[in-house]
Scaffold this active site. Structure first.
Site, mmCIF file in Angstrom:
data_model
loop_
_atom_site.group_PDB
_atom_site.id
_atom_site.type_symbol
_atom_site.label_atom_id
_atom_site.label_comp_id
_atom_site.label_asym_id
_atom_site.label_seq_id
_atom_site.Cartn_x
_atom_site.Cartn_y
_atom_site.Cartn_z
ATOM 1 C CE LYS A 1 3.825 3.700 13.223
ATOM 2 N NZ LYS A 1 3.916 2.921 12.221
ATOM 3 N N PRO B 1 -3.956 0.694 18.681
ATOM 4 C CG PRO B 1 -5.712 -0.831 18.188
ATOM 5 C CD PRO B 1 -5.119 -0.036 19.123
ATOM 6 C CE1 TYR C 1 -5.106 3.866 8.735
ATOM 7 C CE2 TYR C 1 -5.822 3.952 10.915
ATOM 8 C CZ TYR C 1 -5.045 3.523 10.078
ATOM 9 O OH TYR C 1 -3.842 2.546 9.972
ATOM 10 C CE1 TYR D 1 -0.196 3.486 7.322
ATOM 11 C CE2 TYR D 1 -1.204 3.985 9.519
ATOM 12 C CZ TYR D 1 -1.116 3.294 8.332
ATOM 13 O OH TYR D 1 -2.016 2.216 8.127
ATOM 14 C CG HIS E 1 -2.198 -0.953 1.029
ATOM 15 N ND1 HIS E 1 -3.190 -0.714 1.864
ATOM 16 C CD2 HIS E 1 -2.222 -1.704 0.322
ATOM 17 C CE1 HIS E 1 -4.257 -1.728 1.440
ATOM 18 N NE2 HIS E 1 -3.627 -2.322 0.366
HETATM 19 P P1 FAS Z 1 1.824 -11.182 22.322
HETATM 20 O O1 FAS Z 1 0.808 -10.593 23.031
HETATM 21 O O2 FAS Z 1 1.177 -11.292 20.711
HETATM 22 O O3 FAS Z 1 2.391 -12.491 22.489
HETATM 23 C C1 FAS Z 1 2.873 -12.897 24.012
HETATM 24 C C2 FAS Z 1 2.828 -14.448 23.971
HETATM 25 O O4 FAS Z 1 3.430 -14.684 25.532
HETATM 26 C C3 FAS Z 1 1.508 -15.016 23.824
HETATM 27 O O5 FAS Z 1 1.536 -15.998 22.997
HETATM 28 C C4 FAS Z 1 0.922 -15.370 25.463
HETATM 29 O O6 FAS Z 1 0.156 -16.722 25.209
HETATM 30 C C5 FAS Z 1 2.471 -15.617 25.886
HETATM 31 N N1 FAS Z 1 2.471 -15.498 27.388
HETATM 32 C C6 FAS Z 1 1.761 -14.517 28.222
HETATM 33 N N2 FAS Z 1 1.832 -14.561 29.382
HETATM 34 C C7 FAS Z 1 2.806 -15.742 29.644
HETATM 35 C C8 FAS Z 1 3.574 -16.406 30.825
HETATM 36 N N3 FAS Z 1 3.071 -16.187 31.789
HETATM 37 N N4 FAS Z 1 3.955 -17.564 30.457
HETATM 38 C C9 FAS Z 1 4.360 -18.143 29.121
HETATM 39 N N5 FAS Z 1 3.798 -17.319 27.838
HETATM 40 C C10 FAS Z 1 2.954 -16.285 28.349
HETATM 41 N N6 FAS Z 1 -1.042 -4.069 16.722
HETATM 42 C C11 FAS Z 1 -1.168 -3.355 15.495
HETATM 43 O O7 FAS Z 1 0.000 -3.023 15.063
HETATM 44 N N7 FAS Z 1 -2.276 -3.299 15.029
HETATM 45 C C12 FAS Z 1 -3.436 -3.604 15.363
HETATM 46 O O8 FAS Z 1 -4.689 -3.606 14.694
HETATM 47 C C13 FAS Z 1 -3.497 -4.581 16.439
HETATM 48 N N8 FAS Z 1 -4.732 -4.881 17.172
HETATM 49 C C14 FAS Z 1 -4.625 -5.411 18.320
HETATM 50 C C15 FAS Z 1 -5.810 -6.048 18.860
HETATM 51 C C16 FAS Z 1 -5.663 -6.711 20.354
HETATM 52 C C17 FAS Z 1 -7.036 -7.216 20.781
HETATM 53 C C18 FAS Z 1 -4.450 -7.045 20.883
HETATM 54 C C19 FAS Z 1 -4.327 -7.594 22.329
HETATM 55 C C20 FAS Z 1 -3.308 -6.296 20.301
HETATM 56 C C21 FAS Z 1 -3.378 -5.692 19.002
HETATM 57 N N9 FAS Z 1 -2.381 -5.084 18.406
HETATM 58 C C22 FAS Z 1 -2.186 -4.511 16.994
HETATM 59 C C23 FAS Z 1 -0.978 -5.481 19.151
HETATM 60 C C24 FAS Z 1 -0.474 -6.619 19.090
HETATM 61 O O9 FAS Z 1 -0.459 -6.870 17.464
HETATM 62 C C25 FAS Z 1 0.766 -6.668 19.567
HETATM 63 O O10 FAS Z 1 1.509 -5.495 19.467
HETATM 64 C C26 FAS Z 1 1.590 -7.809 19.224
HETATM 65 O O11 FAS Z 1 0.938 -8.902 19.396
HETATM 66 C C27 FAS Z 1 2.811 -7.852 20.018
HETATM 67 O O12 FAS Z 1 3.516 -8.928 19.839
HETATM 68 P P2 FAS Z 1 4.170 -9.861 21.370
HETATM 69 O O13 FAS Z 1 4.793 -8.550 22.144
HETATM 70 O O14 FAS Z 1 4.825 -10.874 20.777
HETATM 71 O O15 FAS Z 1 2.768 -10.024 22.328
HETATM 72 C C1 PHB Z 2 -5.794 -4.117 10.852
HETATM 73 O O1 PHB Z 2 -5.937 -4.335 9.722
HETATM 74 O O2 PHB Z 2 -6.169 -4.963 11.806
HETATM 75 C C2 PHB Z 2 -5.445 -2.873 11.325
HETATM 76 C C3 PHB Z 2 -4.854 -1.827 10.307
HETATM 77 C C4 PHB Z 2 -4.562 -0.411 10.677
HETATM 78 C C5 PHB Z 2 -4.691 -0.313 12.106
HETATM 79 C C6 PHB Z 2 -5.151 -0.926 12.988
HETATM 80 C C7 PHB Z 2 -5.395 -2.406 12.710
HETATM 81 O O3 PHB Z 2 -4.101 1.030 12.485
#
Ligand code: FAS
Ligand code: PHB
Length: 389
Positions: free
Chosen positions: A296, A292, A200, A384, A72
């Site tokens: 980032k 989100p 957005y 961005y 994109h």
């Molecule tokens: P993660 O949370 O992905 O992974 C952590 C891992 O550690 C998990 O597998 C968990 O099971 C494990 N863990 C936790 N506690 C533990 C313990 N005590 N013992 C062993 N293992 C354990 N980011 C964006 O850029 N765009 C988005 O749209 C976006 N939407 C999101 C929506 C939601 C609902 C959430 C929660 C996050 C969103 N994010 C988004 C952010 C997300 O993408 C995170 O930045 C990303 O998952 C970060 O990756 P990790 O740091 O690996 O953490």
């Molecule tokens: C998504 O595709 O899940 C998404 C994309 C951009 C954002 C947040 C979420 O800023």
């Protein structure tokens, strides 16, 4: 068991770090408290910065991303009934890749299995010990037995609710937090996206985001009250609300369909400082959370991993601690800039309890200035696509 690096968390941060270490001949193990399928069932990020793509290239886990990811060169800001395109490629020379976090995780898991590196899923009661010494270790329960892994370093990649950050004495850590008074209701549906790029939308009824996972699979979000319930949102209600928040040209182009994923996520900004405690290093959501709105979260996890891998690689190559000693300061410098950007996008695009008519006008004036000023639009674009690391 003894390894050089014990990684807690098999999300993007843990898996990416694990693959970079494995490819560099640094032995490591990943512990996760849940199973593979549970991790792959979580729907999260969708936009990758080119720095993240480069790291996935380095990890040898980007073939499918290059084959299926969507490049994109821009996105649109919709407000006051109109769309305004931000020309990312024209202003920064960079693009972003639309490719779901679920697929990134799947690709990293497959590459890890191919390389033979060990992941222990469903590891209960993981704990970190003696990370202030030169002999840290982790313990966990698996198959009814308590097991121990001795290591040189522990990477806490266990997300916001993980054990790593919680294991640091309160006196040794500072946290900074801003909780937002609303959530995002997200929907996945096997329908073509409303446009070829993301939209957005700022609207008096609340924020909306039109994203995608492919040209046949759409990802949409609408801002909703923090105490809202998914059960209160039929597909019909969702599609109707989404259309109300979009400019007419987009509202008329929305292809509704049955959702196969629907969830509400709260929004918060959070940073823990420092990100290193002796032999324990925090990376990704374990150290910081961003709303989100700026896409980032996943990308910050990647840049943390870049800095941490550089430090670990340097240690095992030259026995120098310089990179590891600099990790927290280097990572936090980039983290705070992304936290600021995500906060500013959230403040500009969402309806707050005290926004009111005046606040709505101020947001629209800010957006109108932004889309008509090359300087302001360039500043938005370079944040961005991702600041360099
Ligand atoms: P993660 O949370 O992905 O992974 C952590 C891992 O550690 C998990 O597998 C968990 O099971 C494990 N863990 C936790 N506690 C533990 C313990 N005590 N013992 C062993 N293992 C354990 N980011 C964006 O850029 N765009 C988005 O749209 C976006 N939407 C999101 C929506 C939601 C609902 C959430 C929660 C996050 C969103 N994010 C988004 C952010 C997300 O993408 C995170 O930045 C990303 O998952 C970060 O990756 P990790 O740091 O690996 O953490
Ligand atoms: C998504 O595709 O899940 C998404 C994309 C951009 C954002 C947040 C979420 O800023």
């Amino acid at each position: 068991m003894r390894v050089q690096v014990a990684i807690i968390g098999s999300g993007p941060a843990g898996l990416l770090l694990g693959q970079l270490l494995t490819n560099a001949g640094i032995d490591n193990v990943i512990l996760d408290r849940v199973g593979k399928d549970y991790i792959l069932g979580r729907v999260r990020a969708g936009v990758l910065e080119d720095g993240t793509v480069r790291l996935l290239d380095e990890a040898g886990a980007s073939a499918r991303l290059h084959a299926e990811g969507l490049q994109h060169g821009g996105f649109s800001l919709a407000f006051d009934g109109r769309n305004h395109r931000i020309d990312l490629a024209g202003m920064t020379g960079k693009k972003v890749t639309v490719y779901g976090q679920t697929e990134v995780t799947r690709d990293l898991m497959q590459e890890r299995e191919r390389s033979g590196a060990k992941t222990i899923y469903e590891a209960d009661n993981v704990n970190v010990h003696d990370f202030g010494s030169t002999s840290p270790y982790t313990t966990y329960e698996h198959g009814g037995k308590t097991r121990r892994i001795d290591c040189d370093f522990i990477a806490g990649c266990d997300g916001f609710h993980g054990v790593s950050r919680r294991s640091v004495p309160e006196s040794a850590i500072s946290t900074y937090e801003r909780a937002y008074p609303f959530g995002w209701l997200g929907v996945l549906a096997e329908v073509p996206p409303v446009a070829n790029e993301l939209i957005y939308a700022n609207h008096a009824r609340g924020f909306a985001l039109c994203s995608m996972r492919s040209m046949t699979r759409s990802r949409y979000y609408v801002q909703c009250p923090l105490d809202d319930k998914v059960e209160a949102w039929s597909d019909e209600r969702f599609w109707d609300e989404l259309r109300r928040r979009l400019p007419l040209e987009n509202a008329e182009a929305v292809t509704p369909g049955p959702s196969f994923e629907k969830s509400i996520a709260p929004l918060r900004s959070f940073v823990a400082e420092p990100m290193r405690f002796g032999g324990l290093f925090l990376a990704g959501d374990a150290a910081h959370i961003v709303p989100p709105t700026g896409a980032k979260g996943l990308n910050l996890a990647a840049s943390d991993v870049h800095y941490l891998f550089e430090g670990l690689h340097e240690y095992y190559a030259d026995r120098s601690m310089a990179g590891l000693d600099a990790y927290s300061q280097r990572a936090l410098q980039r983290v705070w800039k992304a936290v600021r950007f995500s906060w500013s996008m959230t403040m500009m695009m969402h309806r707050f309890p005290d926004t009111g008519a005046f606040g709505q006008k101020i947001q629209e004036a800010e957006l109108d200035y932004l889309v008509h000023s090359r300087a302001a639009a360039t500043a938005l674009a370079e944040n961005y696509v991702g600041l360099p690391f």
